[in-house]
Motif scaffolding. Sequence first.
Motif, PDB file in Angstrom:
ATOM      1  N   LYS A  42       0.629  -1.050   0.107  1.00  0.00           N
ATOM      2  CA  LYS A  42      -0.081  -0.207   0.249  1.00  0.00           C
ATOM      3  C   LYS A  42       1.091   1.408  -0.132  1.00  0.00           C
ATOM      4  N   VAL A  43       1.013   1.472  -1.261  1.00  0.00           N
ATOM      5  CA  VAL A  43       1.653   3.130  -0.962  1.00  0.00           C
ATOM      6  C   VAL A  43       0.636   4.629  -1.095  1.00  0.00           C
ATOM      7  N   ASN A  44       0.941   4.795  -0.330  1.00  0.00           N
ATOM      8  CA  ASN A  44      -0.101   6.517  -0.262  1.00  0.00           C
ATOM      9  C   ASN A  44       0.486   7.667  -1.472  1.00  0.00           C
ATOM     10  N   LEU A  45      -0.312   8.111  -2.233  1.00  0.00           N
ATOM     11  CA  LEU A  45      -0.221   9.123  -3.261  1.00  0.00           C
ATOM     12  C   LEU A  45       0.865  10.125  -2.877  1.00  0.00           C
ATOM     13  N   ALA A  46       0.610  10.946  -1.226  1.00  0.00           N
ATOM     14  CA  ALA A  46       1.045  11.925  -0.993  1.00  0.00           C
ATOM     15  C   ALA A  46       2.455  11.336  -0.997  1.00  0.00           C
ATOM     16  N   ASP A  47       3.218  10.130  -1.090  1.00  0.00           N
ATOM     17  CA  ASP A  47       4.885   9.362  -0.788  1.00  0.00           C
ATOM     18  C   ASP A  47       5.170  10.145  -1.598  1.00  0.00           C
ATOM     19  N   ILE A  48       4.455   9.424  -3.197  1.00  0.00           N
ATOM     20  CA  ILE A  48       4.830   9.184  -4.884  1.00  0.00           C
ATOM     21  C   ILE A  48       5.502  10.229  -5.223  1.00  0.00           C
ATOM     22  N   HIS A  49       7.083  10.719  -5.264  1.00  0.00           N
ATOM     23  CA  HIS A  49       7.788  11.728  -6.308  1.00  0.00           C
ATOM     24  C   HIS A  49       8.187  11.881  -7.478  1.00  0.00           C
ATOM     25  N   TYR A  50       8.328  10.567  -7.911  1.00  0.00           N
ATOM     26  CA  TYR A  50       7.661  10.792  -8.827  1.00  0.00           C
ATOM     27  C   TYR A  50       8.411   8.993  -9.842  1.00  0.00           C
ATOM     28  N   ILE A  51       7.309   8.511 -10.782  1.00  0.00           N
ATOM     29  CA  ILE A  51       7.897   7.392 -11.379  1.00  0.00           C
ATOM     30  C   ILE A  51       8.642   7.115 -12.586  1.00  0.00           C
ATOM     31  N   LYS A  52       9.243   6.441 -13.076  1.00  0.00           N
ATOM     32  CA  LYS A  52      10.171   6.133 -13.985  1.00  0.00           C
ATOM     33  C   LYS A  52      10.270   4.855 -14.675  1.00  0.00           C
TER      34      LYS A  52
END
Length: 230
Positions: free
Chosen positions: A142-152
Amino acid sequence: MIRCVLIDDEPLALELLEAHVSKTDAVQLLKSFTNPIEALQQLEQLQPDVIFSDIQMPELTGVQFSKIVGNKYPLIFTTAYDQYALEGYELDIVDYLLKPISLERFQKAIGKLTARTTAETLVIKSTTPDYIFVKSEYKTLKVNLADIHYIKGMADYVTLVLKDQKIHTLENLKHYEKILPSSQFMRVHKSYIIAMDKIEFIERNRAVILGDYIPVSDTYKKAFFDRVNG
């Protein structure tokens, strides 16, 4: 800004639509096509907010085009024959414009699109959670959207970059572009999706997040800077 693609096998009809776009501040033309098959091949790269398509075209009819695209992109039909109107609405078309199309009627169609998009956004906001589940190796995290900085995106996997963690998954970048809220995230390159609120600064055509320089490609540059500049 509403980004559009125009499709019509008649050059004069395209010129008229292009003129209407240029006179409508809220609309940006991504590309015009006289061949709908060529348009289909470039839609994933262009990612338009709406497609204006003629119905009667030799290579592929507008109705056939609509069935191929499905609900992925809103569609507005343009045609000289009003007998297609009913079929257009049965396909959940945003609007149906009868040629010759006046500027007023064109802008009314844009108004319908805006109203429809606003309504859909409100529904999404009320139902979309603030987290996603990510399959990584043998776990589902489970990953909170607020914790995502970028996706590569890499050749065989995708990396979600958080402040103090990197999560690798076999899902492709297109999957995350689809499920992440566009109000928070934006694709800026074929290999990158970024969280707009995590940008530290912008240097030329690069966004810096966590000290990493992320390129903004020509395909996404205008939409990116339009959003940055408000």
